[in-house]
Structures are given as structure tokens and as C-alpha cells.
Design an enzyme around this catalytic site. Structure first.
Site, PDB file in Angstrom:
ATOM      1  N   GLU B  32       0.858  -1.242  -0.129  1.00 11.29           N
ATOM      2  CA  GLU B  32      -0.165   0.065  -0.117  1.00 11.29           C
ATOM      3  C   GLU B  32       1.092   1.232  -0.024  1.00 11.29           C
ATOM      4  O   GLU B  32       1.628   1.363   0.895  1.00 11.29           O
ATOM      5  CB  GLU B  32      -1.091  -0.093   1.184  1.00 11.29           C
ATOM      6  CG  GLU B  32      -1.576   1.187   1.452  1.00 11.29           C
ATOM      7  CD  GLU B  32      -2.474   1.840   0.346  1.00 11.29           C
ATOM      8  OE1 GLU B  32      -3.397   1.061  -0.328  1.00 11.29           O
ATOM      9  OE2 GLU B  32      -2.321   3.057  -0.102  1.00 11.29           O
ATOM     10  N   SER B  46     -19.816   6.010   1.294  1.00 11.50           N
ATOM     11  CA  SER B  46     -21.094   5.834   2.236  1.00 11.50           C
ATOM     12  C   SER B  46     -21.341   5.099   3.418  1.00 11.50           C
ATOM     13  O   SER B  46     -22.104   4.949   4.281  1.00 11.50           O
ATOM     14  CB  SER B  46     -22.402   5.977   1.394  1.00 11.50           C
ATOM     15  OG  SER B  46     -22.158   6.776   0.119  1.00 11.50           O
ATOM     16  N   ILE B  48     -22.386   2.114   2.788  1.00 15.74           N
ATOM     17  CA  ILE B  48     -23.754   1.380   2.627  1.00 15.74           C
ATOM     18  C   ILE B  48     -23.277  -0.176   2.162  1.00 15.74           C
ATOM     19  O   ILE B  48     -22.742  -0.541   1.340  1.00 15.74           O
ATOM     20  CB  ILE B  48     -24.702   1.796   1.874  1.00 15.74           C
ATOM     21  CG1 ILE B  48     -24.743   3.494   1.931  1.00 15.74           C
ATOM     22  CG2 ILE B  48     -25.992   1.185   1.621  1.00 15.74           C
ATOM     23  CD1 ILE B  48     -25.188   3.939   3.438  1.00 15.74           C
ATOM     24  N   HIS B  50     -25.130  -2.359   0.169  1.00 14.06           N
ATOM     25  CA  HIS B  50     -26.420  -2.286  -0.818  1.00 14.06           C
ATOM     26  C   HIS B  50     -26.809  -3.709  -1.037  1.00 14.06           C
ATOM     27  O   HIS B  50     -26.469  -4.683  -1.000  1.00 14.06           O
ATOM     28  CB  HIS B  50     -25.837  -1.685  -2.217  1.00 14.06           C
ATOM     29  CG  HIS B  50     -25.476  -0.369  -2.212  1.00 14.06           C
ATOM     30  ND1 HIS B  50     -26.484   0.683  -2.411  1.00 14.06           N
ATOM     31  CD2 HIS B  50     -24.267   0.181  -1.850  1.00 14.06           C
ATOM     32  CE1 HIS B  50     -25.656   1.797  -2.171  1.00 14.06           C
ATOM     33  NE2 HIS B  50     -24.508   1.656  -1.968  1.00 14.06           N
ATOM     34  N   VAL B 173       4.226   1.071  -5.635  1.00 14.06           N
ATOM     35  CA  VAL B 173       4.775   0.308  -6.792  1.00 14.06           C
ATOM     36  C   VAL B 173       5.117   1.647  -7.577  1.00 14.06           C
ATOM     37  O   VAL B 173       4.359   2.476  -8.114  1.00 14.06           O
ATOM     38  CB  VAL B 173       3.922  -0.568  -7.486  1.00 14.06           C
ATOM     39  CG1 VAL B 173       4.436  -0.982  -8.735  1.00 14.06           C
ATOM     40  CG2 VAL B 173       3.399  -1.781  -6.466  1.00 14.06           C
ATOM     41  N   ILE B 334     -13.285  -0.527  -9.591  1.00 13.07           N
ATOM     42  CA  ILE B 334     -14.255  -1.231  -8.623  1.00 13.07           C
ATOM     43  C   ILE B 334     -14.817   0.222  -7.917  1.00 13.07           C
ATOM     44  O   ILE B 334     -14.373   0.633  -6.952  1.00 13.07           O
ATOM     45  CB  ILE B 334     -13.400  -1.676  -7.524  1.00 13.07           C
ATOM     46  CG1 ILE B 334     -12.595  -2.954  -8.176  1.00 13.07           C
ATOM     47  CG2 ILE B 334     -14.386  -2.217  -6.297  1.00 13.07           C
ATOM     48  CD1 ILE B 334     -13.612  -4.016  -9.057  1.00 13.07           C
ATOM     49  N   CYS B 399     -10.163   9.569  25.211  1.00 16.00           N
ATOM     50  CA  CYS B 399     -11.084  10.415  24.199  1.00 16.00           C
ATOM     51  C   CYS B 399     -12.288  10.563  24.979  1.00 16.00           C
ATOM     52  O   CYS B 399     -12.873   9.479  25.135  1.00 16.00           O
ATOM     53  CB  CYS B 399     -11.154   9.899  22.932  1.00 16.00           C
ATOM     54  SG  CYS B 399     -12.494  10.350  21.837  1.00 16.00           S
ATOM     55  N   CYS B 401     -15.341  12.222  24.103  1.00 16.76           N
ATOM     56  CA  CYS B 401     -16.259  12.256  23.106  1.00 16.76           C
ATOM     57  C   CYS B 401     -16.619  10.923  22.924  1.00 16.76           C
ATOM     58  O   CYS B 401     -17.987  10.497  22.848  1.00 16.76           O
ATOM     59  CB  CYS B 401     -16.100  13.164  21.964  1.00 16.76           C
ATOM     60  SG  CYS B 401     -15.531  14.590  22.350  1.00 16.76           S
ATOM     61  N   CYS B 436     -15.429  16.734  19.439  1.00 21.14           N
ATOM     62  CA  CYS B 436     -14.350  17.780  19.732  1.00 21.14           C
ATOM     63  C   CYS B 436     -13.398  17.562  18.487  1.00 21.14           C
ATOM     64  O   CYS B 436     -12.443  18.157  18.559  1.00 21.14           O
ATOM     65  CB  CYS B 436     -14.076  17.770  21.016  1.00 21.14           C
ATOM     66  SG  CYS B 436     -12.587  16.766  21.702  1.00 21.14           S
TER      67      CYS B 436
END
Ligand SMILES: Cc1cc2nc3c(=O)[nH]c(=O)nc-3n(C[C@H](O)[C@H](O)[C@H](O)COP(=O)(O)OP(=O)(O)OC[C@H]3O[C@@H](n4cnc5c(N)ncnc54)[C@H](O)[C@@H]3O)c2cc1C
Ligand SMILES: Cc1cc2nc3c(=O)[nH]c(=O)nc-3n(C[C@H](O)[C@H](O)[C@H](O)COP(=O)(O)OP(=O)(O)OC[C@H]3O[C@@H](n4cnc5c(N)ncnc54)[C@H](O)[C@@H]3O)c2cc1C
Lengths: 420, 482
Positions: B32, B46, B48, B50, B173, B334, B399, B401, B436
Site C-alpha cells: 500500500e 457512504s 452502505i 447495498h 509500486v 471497482i 477520548c 467524546c 471535539c
């Protein structure tokens, strides 16, 4: 582990500490302060500049010094404080007793069963997402409070070429702080046509250091892939809409946001406490008791204060009231009539003299603030100049109370208005 | 280094393929370019899952979508990834749109989507009180859901790593030379060879194909912008709410996220080059359209905005061995519904790759499960008690929050694919992801990262190189003039 106490103070900042001290001094026993941080003192620990305490102690202190005086008083009274312990949930039972659930490395799960709770959780800063500045999302954008912490507590520079958005007090203080540390503070932009900071901070932080303040100006775009490379600023019209023709690119590696504070009331909501949408804090009586009997609130969790001395005053009221066992929520509402933006308290019982704190929606000049009951004037007070940054006080004395009590209180309506 | 299989790209596709291949006795490496997984489309979409009534019957999209959707609940359970089977509603605001819903309903049946239902205005209101009163009806798909897309990607890669796949981050790469028995691959950190190359490079898949001397894959880049709202608003809607696509575009969706926030978006804008900035027109657009589905959508309450890039190639996914370089398996174009399809795509691509390794055997000790750091926010009080007893760090909230403890952060930093950045910690345990946005916890998270990674505090970064949080120490540490 389950512990029983009479009163739990949530938050060990100046508000919580002052409330605990007042509670103790008014004869209350069996109080505990629960603080999430490793240390007491709240946000003041990172406010190393001076200017604190002029009202309360009649001398000029730094934030940590101001906090330390309260910490010392707490220690003198041997009031127990649980640091490193965070309150996560609260419950009220049918009989009015309450449970405060905490998490701590020492005890694991800790439950306090208590009669009273004093909320003193402080506030947090608004962030970029709240004000929706478009553009990339590089490193180099900090809330002013985070930058303050990095510089003052961790000894690190957030950056060197700096633009500050928002002229709230933290932004102003940080402009000076960064300037002193050798950074180039290019400007402070403020959306409104006036600063939201205290006048003394404008002079001492900006003017004395030749840092320009650009009013009616905002940041409309953020540039830079990894690190911030610049921002586009633009003047805004009277509806606060950016004017395209005034767009200007300002190279910088750091953007500090000082765009407002939000009382931290997520916890208060677990008790279904009635909230004031304007302050973002609970609705309280003059005793700082919320809509849930036996639950009090003070400090920045109740409404954002500009100076900590007011926090101490307010918290003392809450602590004392809790020690007296609390009063049922007073029934007469106090209406804030625009341009009075809000009042604290929002309700009152009229049993004793008290002070109404209020803020204006915008700067006002040569006017009169008027307290009315059912449309009848009870009290008038002239002012020369009132700015939103400075909280105002209106004293309700025994004499005014007598007039007020002459009305049928069950359906009375008190209002605070401004005549110009 | 010589590998059997090299996967290019640490998005959800590459990670799912890595996991599928990790069952076999093969040497597999995933490369990567960025410093963390899910920094491409897989990190900004999103989220989702589907149901699958949208893609054309017979397309790869239709096949993988429906299959992938069916795999999600069990897979997320195995991998300990936040997933909620919320169901989706596609709202229609006109007669024409109602007709379109009929069409999509039939298409869905053809694609094999189970239990689709067309709701009238009345039943829509009952199911989703927050949906606009102007909607005439909706297509209800009970199998749809929401997932945390970056946590999914991370979980797949961690599980693959635990089962022997080498995951190398921050390594891109740069050149590919075809050889008789595979490829020689140049990266920013050195050279390696592989018998089979799997191209999951997202927006760069066309570039990779070209580098390898394989066919051109035309790519169109489209930006989608989002606004994310506070957890307070996460209960505004109960389902994923789509708008019926029409001549004006696909509309925007309003949805609860798998972790309880409210998400609004995406816009759609063709770009010349990758650019994930958000824009004022984009933000205004999604708000205006979102308000149409859900009139209660408030003006305030947003905590952040972001954007993702769709890499679209024609009208379908491009999946399969290259015609020119058969040892290069393309998994390109994709775009939507790629997140949903990834687990299903991975199974097929794994089979395609295995064709080159007849000797490959299933590993007897393969572990299908992966455990995330425990989530203190969601844990019961008994579970919290047990966690603290095991390790007091689970009692130290960092954290505020999102109620994330030091224990969770340390655990995330000791995972099979550790990423020592503020954003890496954020994606793995949500520290700094709340209202925050890290204003309070950043310094503490920096300290923990510095300790775990054994680096100085000043070296701690938000994300990749050049994103250090601090720009050096104060000029005169300890003795300044305040
Ligand atoms: C970044 C920043 C900078 C500021 N700078 C200045 C300044 O320069 N000058 C000035 O006059 N005022 C300043 N203020 C305002 C100043 O903070 C207040 O006047 C004062 O500190 C408020 O006191 P408090 O006790 O209400 O809140 P805080 O000081 O914020 O204290 C609240 C305490 O409660 C704790 N707490 C919260 N929730 C929980 C929980 N669930 N469980 C346990 N503990 C909890 C917190 O950790 C914190 O210690 C600043 C505020 C901020 C946010
Ligand atoms: C706005 C938007 C909304 C979407 N919504 C949904 C949805 O709701 N449901 C759904 O199912 N799908 C959705 N999708 C589609 C889904 O996000 C993608 O299909 C999926 O994330 C693609 O994954 P990927 O791994 O193929 O690509 P990516 O996630 O883009 O990963 C490619 C990776 O390759 C790396 N890379 C590139 N070049 C190199 C190199 N030279 N060397 C090494 N590594 C390299 C990149 O850094 C990147 O990490 C949406 C997409 C977008 C953009």
C-alpha cells in the site's frame, strides 16, 4: 464498587472546586469531586497567562495560580477528590436518590449513590466541522485550546506562519502567545463586525503586538495536501455571506480556530435535564438547580463565562444551595427579550435577593436594561456600552423582590428587555 | 524478495483478496502506497452495504453485490467490525419515480435480492417517521445495511496478516517489468518479484496496468462529498434513505452510520485528478437534497466533512486476468457497489490466482476470526469491570467524546498491522472521531503513540510524511517570556 455520599461534584475545574468548597463551608459534609483528568484545575492549568482573579482575589494571577488557590482550599478541608475518574452515566431513582457511574483505573467501575449532583463539566471548543470550512484536510489546523495546550503544557510549536480565525479570548491570547514564541501571526479574522473577545485582550494581545484584526472576514477555503499551505479569506456582507470579489489567498502553515465554546452537556442529558437552546446549558433557578431536583450546574457547563471569577461566584451559589438541601425548581420564568440574548438564571423563586447575569446579542450603546413583570417595569438600569463578550449583572434586591412578590406568581412572567 | 502473489493496493478490495488468499500455503504480500490502509475510496464512502437492486442484471456488479451483501453479516461478526442491518428505503416523490421503483423492484428480483417490498406513503411513514411527508412511497430492501468501511478494510488486512500475509505500508509500486514466470516490481523501497500480480490500485489501477504492459483501462474520477453529524443526531433516521435516481442525478442519501453518527452525501463531480477537498457548492448541494428526504435535518450539528473519489471504468467492474499479461489479475473500476462486493470479488479472484499454483494447499491452522480492541463505549458495566480488572488502562479514558480508553489505543497500536499516526489510531478505535475532533485528546494520543513506537513526541504525525502535529519544540524550552 458502590460508595454512598451525599453530594457528587462532576468536574474538578474551578467550578467544581468552588462548589465543593462552598458546600463544605455551608455545613455540608460528605462530598466528593470526580475529575476525569489526572490533575485538578480544569482548563485553567493550560492558561498560563495572567489576568485571572482581579474580582475574586483582587489581584492578578495566572490560570494555574488561580486554580491552585482553590485546590489548596479543597485540600485544607480534606474534601476527597477522585482524579483520573470519568463519569459516564447518571440515573435518578423514584425516591429522588441518584447514581453516578464512573470509570477509573483504580476502582474499575465505581458507582456513587447520592442525593445531590453538582454538574461542573466545563465546555469544549467548536471545531472546523461545526463551521463547515470547505477545502482539504491537511495537518496544521488546530483549535486554539489544543494549540494552547501544545505550547503551554507540552512545549511544542504548532507552527510558524499563523492565521487565527475567530477573535474569542482564547484566539486573542494565543495570537500573543505565538507571537512571543517567535511565530509570525499574520492576522486574526473575525466573521462579525466586532470582536467576541474582551476589550482588554484586543489591546494587550493584538494591538500591542501589531497583529491585524480583520473584522467581517472569514476563512472560505483551506489549501494544502499534507501540511496546511494557505487559506483563502474573504470579507462577508451583512448577512455573513462571503463576497467573492474580496477573496484573498493567505499563505500559512497553521490555522487556529477560536470560533466558540460549547457547554459539555452530553452527561446532563442522561438525566433528561431541561436545556436552554441559547446557552447550550441547563435551565436553572437562582440557586443553579436544574429541572431535576437535587441536580445543580455551574461554570462553563451552564453557560460560557468570559472570566473565571464569575465561575467561582456562580459555583459558590450552587454549592451552598446543595448544602441547604436544595429548593424545588422555582416557577417564575425569566424571558430574555432580544437583543438580550440570554439570562442566567432562566427561572426564579424570588425568595432571596439574587443577581441576573445576561449577555447581549450584539454591541449596544447608551441604553437601559429593564426588568418587567407582566409588562410592568420593576427595575431600570442605564448603561453606556454593552458587548456580547462581557457578561452583565443586574442585582435584584429585597426592594425589587417586594414589588415582584406583589404579583400572582403562578402565572407571572418576568422579562429582561433593553431600551435604546 | 520473491513472492508467489503480490497485491497492489490496501483498499477493501486488496485487503479482502489478501484475506481470501491467506487460507492457502502461498507467500502473499500486500503493498500500500499510503501510510495506512483504506486511504483511497475505501476510507471515504457512504459505508452502505447495498441490497443489489441497482446494477444491471447479468453484470459483474449485480452478481458480486448480491452475494457480497449476503456475506456481510457473518463476515463482520467474524472480524469484529461495526455493521448494522438497517435496511434501506428509496423514496419516490412523483408518479414517474414510483414507476421507476417498480422497475428497480423487478430488477432486484431478477438479481436475486430477497424480500424487496414497495411501500405506500402510509407504511413508509410508519417504518421511517423522519422520511419526508412528500414522499409517495419507497422501495424497501431489508437486507441492506451499514458498515464502517475503513474498519472493514483494516480488519480484513489484520486477519490476513495474522494468517501470514505480509502487509507493507508506505510502499508504492513505481515500475513493473513482465518476466516469463511473473513480474519484477520496483517499489519506493526496493525491488521484489512475484509470480502473480493482483491490481487493486483503485484510482491508479489504469496506471498499474499500463506499467505492466497490459491493456489500457480508461478511468473516470468522480468526487463525492459528505457531511458527518454528531452522534446526537444518529437516531434521526433508522434506515439508509436513498432518493430515486432521475434525470437530475442519483440524489443523496441520509443514513445512520455503523457507529451511530448521521451521514449525508455524496455529491458527484467529475475531476481531472484525485482531489479529496470538500467544497462550498458540494456541501450546499448535499444539504439541500438531504433536506428533501428528511426535512428535520438540522443546519447545525455537523462535526466534519470529507470526500471520496470514485474510480469508474465504463459501466461495470473490470475483473479477471489481463488478456495481454495473464499473470496480472485486474480488479479495476471497482466503484459503487465495491465495498459491498469486495468479499465476493475476493473469493473469485482468489480462485483465479490459485489456478497458477496447483500445489497450494489450505492451511490447517488458518484463523477466520479477528478481534478488534474492545469498545468501552458499547460495553456493559460488567464488561467494563472485567476489562479494568484485566488491564487498568481500560479504565483510563483518553477520548472523552467517544469514550475511548488508553487500553484500546495501546491495543490498536499493537495490532498485526500497527499504524503509528493520529489518524491511524482514530480509524482503529475512534479516539478523536467525536464531536471535539481531537481537540482534547490529541496530546495524550501523541504521547501514547510516541511511547509505543519509540519515537520522539515531535515526530508524531497526523497521517503521512509532512503531517507532524508539532513543528519542533519551543525556541527556549522552559524559560520563555510570559
Ligand atoms: C481552551 C480554553 C481556554 C480558556 N482560556 C481562558 C482564559 O484565558 N481566560 C479566562 O478567563 N477563561 C478562559 N477560558 C474559560 C475558562 O475555562 C473558564 O472560565 C473556567 O475554566 C471554567 O471552569 P469550569 O470548571 O466550568 O470548566 P473547566 O475548567 O473546563 O473544568 C471542567 C472539568 O470537568 C472535568 N470533567 C468534565 N466532564 C467530566 C466527567 N464526565 N467526569 C469527570 N470529570 C469531568 C474536566 O476534565 C475539567 O477538568 C478558557 C476555556 C477554554 C476551553
Ligand atoms: C463517494 C463514494 C461513495 C461510495 N459508496 C459506496 C457504498 O455506499 N457502498 C459500496 O458498496 N461502495 C461504495 N463506494 C465504492 C467503494 O468505496 C469502492 O468500490 C471501494 O472502496 C474500492 O476499493 P478498492 O480497494 O478497489 O480501491 P481503493 O480503496 O481506492 O484502494 C486502492 C488503494 O491502492 C493504493 N495504491 C494506488 N497506487 C498504488 C501504488 N502504485 N502502489 C501501491 N499502492 C497503490 C491506494 O493508495 C489505495 O489505498 C463508494 C465510493 C465512493 C468514492
Amino acid at each position: 464498587m458502590v460508595k454512598r455520599v451525599y453530594t457528587v461534584v462532576v468536574g474538578g475545574g474551578p467550578a467544581g472546586l468552588a462548589a465543593a468548597i462552598a458546600f463544605y463551608d455551608a455545613g455540608g459534609t460528605d462530598v466528593v469531586v470526580v475529575e476525569r483528568d489526572q490533575h485538578l484545575g480544569g482548563i485553567l492549568q493550560q492558561c498560563i497567562h495572567n489576568g485571572f482573579g482581579l474580582q475574586w482575589f483582587k489581584e492578578e494571577l495566572t490560570g494555574p495560580e488561580y486554580a491552585q488557590r482553590f485546590i489548596d482550599e479543597v485540600e485544607k478541608r480534606k474534601i476527597p477528590c477522585e482524579t483520573g475518574t470519568m463519569v459516564l452515566d447518571m440515573r435518578e431513582r423514584e425516591d429522588g436518590t441518584k447514581s453516578v457511574y464512573c470509570l477509573s483505573p483504580r476502582y474499575g467501575v465505581l458507582e456513587y449513590q447520592c442525593r445531590h449532583i453538582i454538574l461542573a463539566m466545563g465546555c469544549r471548543e467548536r471545531v472546523r466541522g461545526n463551521i463547515k470550512i470547505p477545502g482539504t484536510r491537511p495537518a496544521g489546523i488546530y483549535s486554539a485550546g489544543l494549540a494552547q495546550r501544545l505550547v503551554n503544557l507540552e512545549g511544542m510549536m504548532p507552527g510558524h506562519e499563523i492565521v487565527i480565525l475567530g477573535s474569542g479570548d482564547i484566539g486573542l491570547i494565543m495570537a500573543r502567545r505565538m507571537h512571543w514564541e517567535g511565530a509570525h501571526v499574520k492576522m486574526v479574522c473575525e466573521l462579525m463586525p466586532y470582536s467576541s473577545g474582551l476589550p482588554r485582550n484586543i489591546t494587550q494581545c493584538l494591538e500591542d503586538n501589531h497583529i491585524p484584526l480583520r473584522l467581517s472576514t472569514t476563512v472560505v477555503e483551506i489549501h494544502g495536501k499534507d501540511r496546511l499551505e494557505g487559506v483563502t479569506i474573504a470579507a462577508v456582507d451583512e448577512n455573513k455571506k462571503p463576497i467573492d470579489a474580496t477573496r484573498e489567498y493567505v499563505p500559512c502553515d497553521t490555522l487556529l480556530l477560536s470560533v466558540g465554546l460549547i457547554p459539555e452537556n452530553e452527561l446532563s442529558k442522561t438525566l433528561c435535564i431541561a436545556m436552554d437552546p441559547v446557552t447550550g446549558g441547563p435551565v436553572v433557578s437562582e440557586y443553579r438547580e436544574t429541572s431535576v431536583s437535587g441536580v445543580f450546574a455551574c461554570g462553563n457547563v451552564l453557560h460560557v463565562h468570559d472570566i473565571v471569577d464569575f465561575v467561582s461566584t456562580e459555583s459558590t451559589i450552587a454549592g451552598r444551595a446543595a448544602a441547604r438541601g436544595g429548593k424545588p425548581l422555582a416557577s417564575v420564568p425569566i424571558q430574555a427579550a432580544y437583543p438580550v440574548r440570554y439570562t442566567v438564571p432562566q427561572r426564579c423563586s424570588l425568595s432571596e435577593p439574587f443577581t441576573i447575569y445576561w449577555r447581549s446579542a450584539y454591541p449596544l450603546e447608551n441604553g437601559t436594561v429593564v426588568l418587567k413583570i407582566n409588562g410592568q417595569t420593576v427595575l431600570k438600569q442605564k448603561f453606556l456600552r454593552v458587548v456580547p463578550a462581557q457578561m452583565q449583572e443586574l442585582f435584584i434586591t429585597e426592594k425589587h423582590l417586594e414589588t415582584l412578590r406583589g404579583y400572582e406568581l403562578s402565572d407571572a412572567q418576568i422579562s429582561l428587555e433593553v431600551e435604546l | 524478495m520473491k513472492y508467489d502473489i503480490l497485491i497492489i493496493g490496501g483498499g477493501v478490495t486488496g485487503a479482502a483478496i489478501a484475506r481470501a488468499l491467506s487460507r492457502y500455503s502461498l507467500s502473499v504480500t500486500l503493498l500500500e502506497a499510503r501510510e495506512d490502509l483504506a486511504r483511497g475510496a475505501s476510507g471515504a464512502n457512504s459505508g452502505i452495504v447495498h441490497a443489489g437492486y441497482d446494477p444491471k442484471p447479468g453484470s459483474l456488479m449485480a452478481r458480486y453485490n448480491v452475494k457480497g451483501c449476503a456475506m456481510y453479516p457473518a463476515l463482520c461478526h467474524l472480524l469484529d467490525v461495526p455493521y448494522r442491518n438497517t435496511g434501506s428505503l428509496m423514496l419516490a416523490f412523483s408518479k414517474e419515480q414510483m414507476q421507476l421503483l417498480e422497475k428497480l423492484y423487478r430488477r432486484g428480483r431478477q438479481n436475486g435480492v430477497p424480500n424487496l417490498e414497495i411501500l405506500g406513503a402510509e407504511s413508509l411513514r410508519r417504518k421511517e417517521p423522519a422520511a419526508s411527508g412528500e414522499a409517495l412511497g419507497a422501495l424497501y430492501a431489508p437486507t441492506a445495511g451499514v458498515v464502517s468501511p475503513y474498519e472493514m478494510t483494516i480488519a480484513l488486512a489484520e486477519n490476513a496478516a495474522e494468517n501470514g500475509v505480509t502487509v507493507r505500508l508506505s510502499e508504492a509500486v513505481t515500475a513493473i517489468t513482465p518476466r516469463q514466470d511473473g513480474f519484477s516490481v520496483q517499489t519506493t523501497k526496493g525491488e521484489l518479484t512475484a509470480a502473480v500480480l493482483i491490481n487493486c490500485a483503485g484510482a491508479r489501477a489504469g496506471q498499474m496496468s499500463r506499467m505492466a504492459g497490459a491493456e489500457e483501462i480508461p478511468m473516470q474520477l468522480r468526487r463525492g462529498e459528505y457531511t458527518l453529524y454528531d452522534r446526537d443526531l444518529g437516531h434521526l433516521v433508522k434506515h439508509v434513505i436513498f432518493q430515486t435516481p432521475d434525470a437530475n442525478g442519483k440524489g443523496v442519501l441520509v443514513t445512520p452510520t455503523a457507529e451511530g453518527n448521521l451521514l449525508l452525501g455524496p455529491s458527484s463531480e467529475v475531476l481531472e485528478e484525485e482531489n479529496t477537498a470538500s467544497t462550498q457548492p458540494g456541501q450546499d448541494f448535499i444539504y439541500r437534497l438531504g433536506k428533501k428526504s428528511c426535512p428535520q435535518l438540522p443546519a447545525g450539528g455537523a462535526i466534519t466533512s470529507f470526500a471520496g473519489i470514485r474510480a469508474v471504468s465504463g459501466s461495470d467492474f473490470v475483473i479477471g486476468p489481463s488478456k495481454i499479461q495473464p499473470r496480472l489479475i485486474q480488479v479495476a473500476g471497482i466503484c459503487l457497489p465495491g465495498l459491498t462486493s469486495a468479499p465476493a470479488i475476493a473469493e473469485d479472484v482468489c480462485d483465479m490466482a490459485l489456478a497458477y499454483f496447483p500445489q497450494a494447499a489450505l492451511k490447517p491452522d488458518w484463523k477466520a476470526e479477528r478481534k478488534a480492541a474492545p469498545c468501552v463505549r458499547e460495553a456493559s458495566w460488567e464488561e467494563r469491570e472485567a476489562l479494568c480488572a484485566e488491564d487498568p488502562d481500560y479504565g483510563k479514558i483518553v477520548c472523552r467524546c467517544e469514550t475511548v480508553t488508553e487500553g484500546q489505543i495501546r491495543r490498536a497500536l499493537r495490532s498485526p498491522v500497527p499504524v503509528y499516526t493520529i489518524d491511524g489510531v482514530k480509524r482503529r478505535c475512534r479516539a478523536g472521531m467525536g464531536r471535539c475532533q481531537g481537540s482534547f485528546c490529541t496530546p495524550r494520543v501523541m504521547q501514547i503513540i510516541a511511547e509505543e513506537a519509540g519515537i520522539p513526541l515531535e515526530a508524531v504525525r497526523k497521517a503521512g510524511p509532512g503531517t507532524e502535529i508539532a513543528q519542533g519544540a519551543l525556541k527556549a524550552k522552559g524559560g520563555t517570556a510570559w
